[in-house]
Structures are given as C-alpha cells and as structure tokens.
Write a protein that holds these residues in place. Sequence first.
Motif, PDB file in Angstrom:
ATOM      1  N   GLU A 168       0.851  -1.189   0.000  1.00 15.73           N
ATOM      2  CA  GLU A 168       0.000   0.000   0.000  1.00 15.73           C
ATOM      3  C   GLU A 168       0.881   1.232   0.000  1.00 15.73           C
ATOM      4  O   GLU A 168       1.675   1.445   0.920  1.00 15.73           O
ATOM      5  CB  GLU A 168      -0.890   0.006   1.251  1.00 15.73           C
ATOM      6  CG  GLU A 168      -1.717   1.287   1.388  1.00 15.73           C
ATOM      7  CD  GLU A 168      -1.932   1.715   2.825  1.00 15.73           C
ATOM      8  OE1 GLU A 168      -2.511   2.792   3.031  1.00 15.73           O
ATOM      9  OE2 GLU A 168      -1.501   0.981   3.737  1.00 15.73           O
ATOM     10  N   PHE A 194      -5.944   0.059  -7.887  1.00 14.37           N
ATOM     11  CA  PHE A 194      -6.971   0.461  -6.922  1.00 14.37           C
ATOM     12  C   PHE A 194      -6.754   1.870  -6.361  1.00 14.37           C
ATOM     13  O   PHE A 194      -6.710   2.054  -5.137  1.00 14.37           O
ATOM     14  CB  PHE A 194      -7.058  -0.528  -5.752  1.00 14.37           C
ATOM     15  CG  PHE A 194      -6.939  -1.981  -6.120  1.00 14.37           C
ATOM     16  CD1 PHE A 194      -7.638  -2.504  -7.195  1.00 14.37           C
ATOM     17  CD2 PHE A 194      -6.122  -2.832  -5.394  1.00 14.37           C
ATOM     18  CE1 PHE A 194      -7.536  -3.846  -7.535  1.00 14.37           C
ATOM     19  CE2 PHE A 194      -6.018  -4.172  -5.723  1.00 14.37           C
ATOM     20  CZ  PHE A 194      -6.722  -4.680  -6.801  1.00 14.37           C
ATOM     21  N   ARG A 203      -7.039   0.660  -0.230  1.00 15.51           N
ATOM     22  CA  ARG A 203      -6.894  -0.762   0.068  1.00 15.51           C
ATOM     23  C   ARG A 203      -5.549  -1.042   0.723  1.00 15.51           C
ATOM     24  O   ARG A 203      -4.510  -0.504   0.291  1.00 15.51           O
ATOM     25  CB  ARG A 203      -7.018  -1.610  -1.207  1.00 15.51           C
ATOM     26  CG  ARG A 203      -8.245  -1.332  -2.038  1.00 15.51           C
ATOM     27  CD  ARG A 203      -9.525  -1.308  -1.222  1.00 15.51           C
ATOM     28  NE  ARG A 203      -9.805  -2.599  -0.594  1.00 15.51           N
ATOM     29  CZ  ARG A 203     -10.792  -2.781   0.279  1.00 15.51           C
ATOM     30  NH1 ARG A 203     -11.545  -1.760   0.655  1.00 15.51           N
ATOM     31  NH2 ARG A 203     -11.000  -3.987   0.783  1.00 15.51           N
ATOM     32  N   THR A 219      -7.777  -7.765  -0.254  1.00 17.74           N
ATOM     33  CA  THR A 219      -7.370  -6.525   0.413  1.00 17.74           C
ATOM     34  C   THR A 219      -8.462  -6.101   1.385  1.00 17.74           C
ATOM     35  O   THR A 219      -9.608  -6.544   1.300  1.00 17.74           O
ATOM     36  CB  THR A 219      -7.137  -5.370  -0.597  1.00 17.74           C
ATOM     37  OG1 THR A 219      -8.352  -5.119  -1.320  1.00 17.74           O
ATOM     38  CG2 THR A 219      -6.015  -5.700  -1.565  1.00 17.74           C
ATOM     39  N   SER A 220      -8.083  -5.214   2.307  1.00 15.70           N
ATOM     40  CA  SER A 220      -9.064  -4.631   3.223  1.00 15.70           C
ATOM     41  C   SER A 220      -8.997  -3.117   3.114  1.00 15.70           C
ATOM     42  O   SER A 220      -8.052  -2.560   2.544  1.00 15.70           O
ATOM     43  CB  SER A 220      -8.793  -5.072   4.667  1.00 15.70           C
ATOM     44  OG  SER A 220      -7.605  -4.467   5.152  1.00 15.70           O
ATOM     45  N   GLY A 221      -9.994  -2.458   3.681  1.00 15.48           N
ATOM     46  CA  GLY A 221      -9.965  -1.006   3.744  1.00 15.48           C
ATOM     47  C   GLY A 221      -9.030  -0.533   4.842  1.00 15.48           C
ATOM     48  O   GLY A 221      -8.556  -1.311   5.669  1.00 15.48           O
ATOM     49  N   SER A 230     -13.840  -6.924   3.125  1.00 16.80           N
ATOM     50  CA  SER A 230     -12.720  -7.260   2.239  1.00 16.80           C
ATOM     51  C   SER A 230     -13.139  -7.108   0.788  1.00 16.80           C
ATOM     52  O   SER A 230     -14.333  -7.030   0.463  1.00 16.80           O
ATOM     53  CB  SER A 230     -12.261  -8.699   2.474  1.00 16.80           C
ATOM     54  OG  SER A 230     -11.786  -8.882   3.784  1.00 16.80           O
ATOM     55  N   GLU A 231     -12.144  -7.059  -0.094  1.00 15.71           N
ATOM     56  CA  GLU A 231     -12.361  -7.124  -1.528  1.00 15.71           C
ATOM     57  C   GLU A 231     -11.464  -8.195  -2.110  1.00 15.71           C
ATOM     58  O   GLU A 231     -10.349  -8.422  -1.602  1.00 15.71           O
ATOM     59  CB  GLU A 231     -12.028  -5.792  -2.223  1.00 15.71           C
ATOM     60  CG  GLU A 231     -13.101  -4.747  -2.141  1.00 15.71           C
ATOM     61  CD  GLU A 231     -12.763  -3.496  -2.939  1.00 15.71           C
ATOM     62  OE1 GLU A 231     -13.579  -2.569  -2.919  1.00 15.71           O
ATOM     63  OE2 GLU A 231     -11.677  -3.445  -3.573  1.00 15.71           O
TER      64      GLU A 231
END
Length: 356
Positions: A168, A194, A203, A219-221, A230-231
């Motif tokens: 990130e 993203f 993310r 991924t998470s926020g 999650s995504e």
Amino acid sequence: MSEERVRYDAFHPGKLWLDTEGKRIQAHGGSVIQIDGVYYWYGENKEKTDGQNGIWHWGVRCYKSTDLYNWEDLGLIIPPEPEDPQSPLYPNNCMDRPHIIYNKKTKKYVCWLKIMNSANIQSETILTADSILGPYEKVKVGFKPLGMNAGDFDLAVAEDGKAYYYFERIHSELICADLTEDYTDVTGYYSTHFPRIAPPYVREAPAHFMRNGKHYLFTSGTTAYLPNPSEVAVADTWHGPYTVLGNPHVDDKSETSFHSQISSVFKVEGKKDLYIACADRWLPEMMDKQYSRYKRIFECIFLQNGKGMEEFEGDEPIVENTSISEYVWLPIRFDGEMAYIDWKDSWRLEDYPDEE
C-alpha cells in the motif's frame, strides 16, 4: 503461565488457539510456508502488547506443524531489541506483517518488515538468514521502496524465481513492484492499482495467491484495527490489470469480514483445490456494543475531522489489547473466478478431496 494442553483435530475460527505446550499462539499478521513437508507459521509476537504499556511487538515468533492443527513453538526467530531505541526492532515501534520468501539462487531466506517509528515515519527493514529459523541479519534499515511511504504488503515468488512486492502506497493506491534477483531491493519497475481518494477507501493488507494461472489479491480497507469489508480482485499477470470481483465474505451481515482481517493465503499441499485464508481477529473484545463505539470514534476522527468527539467525553478509553487477538482461518470456495469465504464454526482438512 501455560493454558491446559490440548490436541486439535479441526480448525475453530475465532476461538482460542493454543500451541503444543498449552500457550496462546502469537503469530499475528503472519504467513505459512512449507519446507520439506513441514509447515512453518510465523508472525508478530504480541504477548506483551496490552494496549497500555507502549509495547507494540516482541519480535517475530515461529511455529511448526505437520497437520496444520497443532503447532510447536520454535521461539523468536527475530527477537526485539529493547535496549536500542534507534533500532527498527525496538518494541515501541510498530512492526507489522513480516513476510519471508526463499531465494533459490542465493540460498537465503529474505524477510521484509514494515516499521513505523515514534515519529510516524514508515519504512521497510530487510533481513536475510540461511535458515527459516535464523539468525537473521539486517541488510537494509529505513528503506523506502521506490522512494514511497510503504504500508501493509505481501511478497510472492514466481515459478521462474522472479519475486514481487505488493504494498500500500500510504493512503493512495496499491503498488506491485519487481524485486531484484536477491529479493532485497526493488528494480524500479512497478504498476499501480486500486487508486482511492483516502482512508477508509484505500486498500491495504494485500494477500496474493495464484490458482489455475490467475492472480488473486485479497485486500481490506484502511480503518486501523476496525474490521471492514474485504475485496477480492483477479488478474492474468502479476502486474494486472486487476478486476475487482467484490466482497468474498458474502454472508457476513456485519460487513466486518467476520470481525477479522486477512493477512495471507496458502494452498494446502496434497489437497485438490484447498486454499486457506489466514486472518486476525485483532480485537475480539470489540465484537459487542464496544464495536459500535469504536466504529463511531473512527468515523469522528477520520471521516468528520474530529467533529462529534464530544459525545465520548468522560468515557473510559478504548484499550487495543492485541495480546489476546485470535485467528480466523477459513477455506476459500471458488465459483468460476470468484473466490468466496464462508463462515464455519469448525472445519477439517479431511473433508476436502486429495489431489489425484
């Protein structure tokens, strides 16, 4: 003080998980690697992190197992350095998400650590060792890959030996960068993914794995210890482009990824199509009414620029005691390209078919 010794024959997500000596397992934000038929699980040792004493970590601890249920404590493979406030391994520094990969060419185990010091400066510390168990030697300290502030990350190695670093870029986007041949630096080639305007939408906590030639990223926020949806995204190549498929936790009405955050994914050797998503339930005590309060505080601070904080005046402070964090290990279910994670109170490897 050890807990009562038990022997497991199943996974129990979100429940207390003890090692073979009856002690709470401490391998948070970690990963599992298999070497010569033995699984090694390593991660952040949070045994001293009570949320009040200023200690963020107590080194990197490692465990081994042959059945994935029962884990033997092998001790600290990267110890803290409490006598040196200038060290990246000083316990008050935020040391997160250790990842270790093996370099067949150099015959070295290479570990990357995300470090944030008391000045909130984020950087990477890179170490190498001849054995998964160490001793590890620092080869880079205060490293900023591509000149960027790097947050949560994952490392992955291709079949041809080339390695990649997903991280990130703080509060903006996700980066995939090529690593040098020795895995201790970046080449300069990277791709971006993203892009988001700011937390909580950015993310973080990327977890990469491959299945049937496809590249997946969970991924998470960005909401600190507050769990969020999650995504999952999929691509045909390491650098994408990645297509977001949605939230894998489809039956999670709380929209908290079952009150957890995925740290890594690994395939179970010998099983036909069994991948396990390893997640941390960082604050198990926050799953009741405290969770709503914690979420509201986060919204006031990060989404409302501090407006509304007066409603909490006089309240007892929230204690982020991660020494009692639990684990949520769940199997991944696939439907076409989509990856799903369903809740299970308990589950067993034996219920999944072996490879033919």
